[in-house]
Design a protein around this motif. Structure first.
Motif, PDB file in Angstrom:
ATOM      1  N   VAL A 130       0.823  -1.224   0.000  1.00  0.00           N
ATOM      2  CA  VAL A 130       0.000   0.000   0.000  1.00  0.00           C
ATOM      3  C   VAL A 130       0.849   1.262   0.000  1.00  0.00           C
ATOM      4  CG1 VAL A 130      -2.117  -0.815   1.144  1.00  0.00           C
ATOM      5  CG2 VAL A 130      -0.109  -0.215   2.521  1.00  0.00           C
ATOM      6  N   GLY A 131       0.222   2.350  -0.378  1.00  0.00           N
ATOM      7  CA  GLY A 131       0.817   3.686  -0.220  1.00  0.00           C
ATOM      8  C   GLY A 131       1.949   3.955  -1.190  1.00  0.00           C
ATOM      9  N   GLY A 132       3.021   4.533  -0.641  1.00  0.00           N
ATOM     10  CA  GLY A 132       4.137   5.033  -1.449  1.00  0.00           C
ATOM     11  C   GLY A 132       4.716   4.013  -2.428  1.00  0.00           C
TER      12      GLY A 132
ATOM     13  N   VAL B  52       3.324   1.479  -4.010  1.00  0.00           N
ATOM     14  CA  VAL B  52       2.472   1.256  -5.186  1.00  0.00           C
ATOM     15  C   VAL B  52       2.572   2.479  -6.103  1.00  0.00           C
ATOM     16  CG1 VAL B  52       0.138   0.764  -5.988  1.00  0.00           C
ATOM     17  CG2 VAL B  52       0.917  -0.147  -3.783  1.00  0.00           C
ATOM     18  N   ARG B  53       2.517   3.652  -5.488  1.00  0.00           N
ATOM     19  CA  ARG B  53       2.634   4.901  -6.259  1.00  0.00           C
ATOM     20  C   ARG B  53       3.950   4.923  -7.051  1.00  0.00           C
ATOM     21  NH1 ARG B  53       3.957   8.701  -2.088  1.00  0.00           N
ATOM     22  NH2 ARG B  53       6.067   8.055  -2.594  1.00  0.00           N
ATOM     23  N   ASP B  54       5.043   4.579  -6.367  1.00  0.00           N
ATOM     24  CA  ASP B  54       6.345   4.681  -7.029  1.00  0.00           C
ATOM     25  C   ASP B  54       6.491   3.653  -8.150  1.00  0.00           C
ATOM     26  OD1 ASP B  54       6.957   6.827  -5.459  1.00  0.00           O
ATOM     27  OD2 ASP B  54       8.160   5.718  -4.009  1.00  0.00           O
ATOM     28  N   ILE B  55       5.965   2.460  -7.939  1.00  0.00           N
ATOM     29  CA  ILE B  55       6.045   1.464  -9.022  1.00  0.00           C
ATOM     30  C   ILE B  55       5.267   1.950 -10.244  1.00  0.00           C
ATOM     31  CG2 ILE B  55       5.305  -0.844  -9.750  1.00  0.00           C
ATOM     32  CD1 ILE B  55       6.110  -1.892  -7.076  1.00  0.00           C
TER      33      ILE B  55
ATOM     34  N   ASN C  14      11.134   3.555  -1.763  1.00  0.00           N
ATOM     35  CA  ASN C  14      12.066   3.569  -0.614  1.00  0.00           C
ATOM     36  C   ASN C  14      11.779   2.429   0.325  1.00  0.00           C
ATOM     37  OD1 ASN C  14      13.126   6.035  -1.400  1.00  0.00           O
ATOM     38  ND2 ASN C  14      11.456   7.144  -0.369  1.00  0.00           N
ATOM     39  N   ASP C  15      10.490   2.167   0.532  1.00  0.00           N
ATOM     40  CA  ASP C  15      10.145   1.096   1.458  1.00  0.00           C
ATOM     41  C   ASP C  15       8.876   0.392   1.001  1.00  0.00           C
ATOM     42  OD1 ASP C  15       9.836   3.817   3.746  1.00  0.00           O
ATOM     43  OD2 ASP C  15       8.413   3.246   2.184  1.00  0.00           O
ATOM     44  N   TRP C  16       8.636  -0.751   1.587  1.00  0.00           N
ATOM     45  CA  TRP C  16       7.536  -1.619   1.157  1.00  0.00           C
ATOM     46  C   TRP C  16       6.590  -1.802   2.316  1.00  0.00           C
ATOM     47  CZ3 TRP C  16       7.757  -2.701  -3.926  1.00  0.00           C
ATOM     48  CH2 TRP C  16       8.993  -2.521  -4.554  1.00  0.00           C
TER      49      TRP C  16
ATOM     50  N   SER D 133      -9.392   4.756   2.188  1.00  0.00           N
ATOM     51  CA  SER D 133     -10.063   6.061   2.149  1.00  0.00           C
ATOM     52  C   SER D 133      -9.590   7.010   3.249  1.00  0.00           C
ATOM     53  CB  SER D 133     -11.580   5.908   2.171  1.00  0.00           C
ATOM     54  OG  SER D 133     -11.948   5.105   3.236  1.00  0.00           O
ATOM     55  N   ARG D 134      -8.862   6.537   4.241  1.00  0.00           N
ATOM     56  CA  ARG D 134      -8.318   7.469   5.237  1.00  0.00           C
ATOM     57  C   ARG D 134      -7.020   8.104   4.736  1.00  0.00           C
ATOM     58  NH1 ARG D 134      -3.448   5.699   7.488  1.00  0.00           N
ATOM     59  NH2 ARG D 134      -3.202   3.463   7.150  1.00  0.00           N
ATOM     60  N   ARG D 135      -6.477   7.589   3.635  1.00  0.00           N
ATOM     61  CA  ARG D 135      -5.188   8.078   3.149  1.00  0.00           C
ATOM     62  C   ARG D 135      -5.325   9.443   2.493  1.00  0.00           C
ATOM     63  NH1 ARG D 135      -1.301   3.951   3.428  1.00  0.00           N
ATOM     64  NH2 ARG D 135      -2.280   2.133   4.398  1.00  0.00           N
TER      65      ARG D 135
ATOM     66  N   ILE E 236      -3.025   9.377  -5.208  1.00  0.00           N
ATOM     67  CA  ILE E 236      -1.827   8.640  -5.644  1.00  0.00           C
ATOM     68  C   ILE E 236      -1.233   7.800  -4.510  1.00  0.00           C
ATOM     69  CG2 ILE E 236      -1.224  10.309  -7.459  1.00  0.00           C
ATOM     70  CD1 ILE E 236       0.982  11.336  -5.497  1.00  0.00           C
ATOM     71  N   ASN E 237      -1.600   8.131  -3.261  1.00  0.00           N
ATOM     72  CA  ASN E 237      -1.089   7.389  -2.101  1.00  0.00           C
ATOM     73  C   ASN E 237      -2.107   6.390  -1.571  1.00  0.00           C
ATOM     74  OD1 ASN E 237       1.242   8.860  -2.107  1.00  0.00           O
ATOM     75  ND2 ASN E 237       0.663  10.227  -0.432  1.00  0.00           N
ATOM     76  N   ALA E 238      -3.230   6.263  -2.253  1.00  0.00           N
ATOM     77  CA  ALA E 238      -4.332   5.466  -1.698  1.00  0.00           C
ATOM     78  C   ALA E 238      -4.636   4.244  -2.560  1.00  0.00           C
ATOM     79  CB  ALA E 238      -5.573   6.354  -1.548  1.00  0.00           C
TER      80      ALA E 238
ATOM     81  N   LEU F 227      -1.438  18.973   8.516  1.00  0.00           N
ATOM     82  CA  LEU F 227      -0.146  18.679   7.891  1.00  0.00           C
ATOM     83  C   LEU F 227      -0.304  18.293   6.423  1.00  0.00           C
ATOM     84  CD1 LEU F 227       2.941  18.466   8.524  1.00  0.00           C
ATOM     85  CD2 LEU F 227       2.592  16.004   8.562  1.00  0.00           C
ATOM     86  N   ARG F 228      -1.461  17.748   6.088  1.00  0.00           N
ATOM     87  CA  ARG F 228      -1.688  17.316   4.701  1.00  0.00           C
ATOM     88  C   ARG F 228      -1.486  18.467   3.713  1.00  0.00           C
ATOM     89  NH1 ARG F 228      -6.945  13.975   6.565  1.00  0.00           N
ATOM     90  NH2 ARG F 228      -5.806  12.175   7.404  1.00  0.00           N
ATOM     91  N   ILE F 229      -1.720  19.695   4.186  1.00  0.00           N
ATOM     92  CA  ILE F 229      -1.498  20.867   3.338  1.00  0.00           C
ATOM     93  C   ILE F 229      -0.054  20.878   2.854  1.00  0.00           C
ATOM     94  CG2 ILE F 229      -1.273  23.399   3.480  1.00  0.00           C
ATOM     95  CD1 ILE F 229      -3.783  23.385   5.232  1.00  0.00           C
ATOM     96  N   LEU F 230       0.837  20.675   3.796  1.00  0.00           N
ATOM     97  CA  LEU F 230       2.248  20.713   3.447  1.00  0.00           C
ATOM     98  C   LEU F 230       2.684  19.433   2.742  1.00  0.00           C
ATOM     99  CD1 LEU F 230       4.224  22.909   3.717  1.00  0.00           C
ATOM    100  CD2 LEU F 230       4.901  22.050   5.955  1.00  0.00           C
ATOM    101  N   ARG F 231       2.045  18.325   3.083  1.00  0.00           N
ATOM    102  CA  ARG F 231       2.349  17.066   2.379  1.00  0.00           C
ATOM    103  C   ARG F 231       1.994  17.194   0.899  1.00  0.00           C
ATOM    104  NH1 ARG F 231       3.357  12.187   4.757  1.00  0.00           N
ATOM    105  NH2 ARG F 231       2.005  11.038   3.330  1.00  0.00           N
ATOM    106  N   ALA F 232       0.890  17.868   0.614  1.00  0.00           N
ATOM    107  CA  ALA F 232       0.505  18.044  -0.790  1.00  0.00           C
ATOM    108  C   ALA F 232       1.599  18.809  -1.532  1.00  0.00           C
ATOM    109  CB  ALA F 232      -0.821  18.799  -0.864  1.00  0.00           C
TER     110      ALA F 232
END
Ligand code: ATP
Ligand code: MG
Length: 443
Positions: A27-29, A31-34, A41-43, A113-115, A119-121, A160-165
């Motif tokens: 999940v998450g990063g 899948v997006r990166d692939i 970076n991590d799985w 859906s909490r993500r 692209i990260n979900a 924080l999601r503001i800055l994550r975006a």
């Protein structure tokens, strides 16, 4: 898309869960990166097994209870470590910060859906394929960052999601989708509720990204929320202040290695009120001094570590150091800055020069390149840069008849200076002769 690059150990881990009847998804990063065609970076694995059930599945493997309350275990297999987390939904968010509680769920869709962003979900499992409920794959193709669900609600849940975006937009060189972007501008003050450490981590990732210039310009108002010092100073025009900011940001983006320290120094170097410091060297130095102090204050407020603070301050102060042309000068700077920071200083100069003539090759670059070559040559030769490396010591001077005391240190430093400048070789006999001459002169 190339899911074949998932490491065997990670697949085994998912297999251990599935062999006991549980679900296991990447999940998450990762899948997006692939899907973007880059190496993750991590799985991270998500599962409907509870932490206790996971422990049973991973019996025999090393398991660290990293965040057991949040359902996360770190499992180590053949030296590689993976985070495995129970599907969860977030509980109440207070003060627009991280949720105070989390609840486990049996349902992957709830977890996705909490993500934060589409692209990260996404999730992937070799048996079930890609799970993409929110159109993350299409958003990757369009290169956009879009909230999962209603942006206002999502930013209110966690500011924080503001800055994550912004961070993802910069790091991936994506655009922030229109509704998400206007919600970011509208809700930017929610960042006030976020801890300095979390803001710092995202901000530092933002500034080293390939899209940093564009993002920092588009979201100037957001950056002002936690670095109000870049806001127009009261006594000069708003437009002028923004122009200065834009210039700093452009110069920062011309730094081509993504070095955090150089980029911070370039970001901050022009934030001080540009008093009319004139062209004289002293005035300019004072101006850099003020800016270095201001950058230090801001970085301290963001709870940066001491190394970051001192390196950035040092680079700002040293901005106007003349580019060394001769070996002696180079050794002197090397002794003062150390190799890493001297390289950074040259990188900073290179960025400043490149930013003046974007797309062209400004003449000043040759000087920097020559200095970089010279630096490598100097480093190749074994050279003496500190008293510790000097071929003579205090006891040699005493043997020459000096009395113990401060004079010894002074004479040694004088000899070191000459060695660094290349006027004396770092050889015992030559240094003793020079020392003896000086002692004779003093008598
Ligand atoms: P990176 O490659 O930079 O680590 P990442 O996507 O793995 O990127 P992380 O911060 O490690 O980012 O988070 C892992 C995943 O957890 C994200 O992909 C996202 O799905 C989810 N996530 C992290 N932080 C939040 C948050 N504040 N709100 C919602 N979801 C989040
Ligand atoms: Mg991650």
């Amino acid at each position: 898309m190339n899911f074949d690059i998932i490491p065997r150990e990670a697949l085994n881990m998912a297999g251990l869960l599935e062999s006991r009847g549980f679900e296991a998804f990447f999940v998450g990063g990762c899948v997006r990166d692939i899907l973007r065609g880059t190496r993750p970076n991590d799985w991270d694995i998500a599962t409907n097994a509870t932490p206790e059930q996971m422990k049973e599945c991973f019996a025999g493997l090393r398991v660290i209870e990293t965040g057991i309350k949040h359902g996360t275990l770190t499992v180590i297999s053949d030296g590689l470590s993976f985070e495995v987390t129970t599907y969860r939904v977030d509980g109440k968010y207070e003060d627009n910060r991280r949720p105070t509680e989390v609840y486990f769920t049996r349902n992957l869709a709830d977890d996705l859906s909490r993500r934060d962003f589409t692209i990260n979900a996404m999730a992937y499992s070799p048996g079930r394929g890609l799970v993409d409920i929110f159109g993350g794959r299409e958003d990757i193709e369009k290169k956009i960052i879009r909230c999962v669900g209603n942006p206002n609600r999502r930013f209110h849940e966690d500011g924080l999601r503001i800055l994550r975006a912004l961070r993802f937009a910069s790091a991936l060189d994506f655009w922030v989708e229109e509704d998400t972007a206007s919600s970011i501008h509208e809700n930017r003050s929610l960042l006030k509720n976020i801890s300095a450490e979390r803001v710092r981590d995202e901000f530092f990732k933002l500034i080293v990204g390939p899209g940093a210039e564009r993002v920092l310009l588009e979201f100037f108002d957001v950056i002002c929320e936690f670095i109000p010092e870049i806001k127009p100073a009261a006594d000069f025009e708003q437009k002028h202040a923004y122009d200065l900011y834009a210039r700093s940001v452009r110069t920062m983006a011309a730094e081509d290695k993504g070095d955090k320290y150089v980029r911070l120094a370039l970001f901050f170097h022009g934030i001080g009120k540009p008093d009319d410091f004139g062209e004289d060297k002293e005035g300019r130095q004072e101006y850099e001094e003020q800016n270095a102090e201001l950058a230090g204050t801001i970085l301290r407020r963001l709870r940066s570590d001491n190394r970051t603070i001192s390196t950035v301050k040092c680079l700002i102060r040293a901005r106007h150091t003349a580019t060394p042309k001769a070996e002696g000068e180079m050794r002197r700077l090397l002794a003062f800055f150390g190799e890493q920071n001297l390289r950074r200083l040259l990188g900073l100069r290179r960025a400043e020069i490149s930013a003046q003539m974007p797309g062209q090759r400004p003449p000043g670059l040759e000087e920097i390149e020559a200095a970089e070559t010279l630096l490598s040559e100097v480093l190749k030769k074994e050279c003496c840069l500190s008293l510790r490396d000097l071929a003579v010591g205090g006891e040699d001077l005493i043997a020459l008849g000096m009395r113990p005391g401060r004079g010894i240190g002074k004479l040694l430093t004088g000899l070191l200076d000459e060695v660094i400048d290349g006027r004396l070789p770092n050889e015992r006999e030559a240094l003793l002769r020079a020392a003896a001459k000086r002692i004779e002169r003093k008598k």
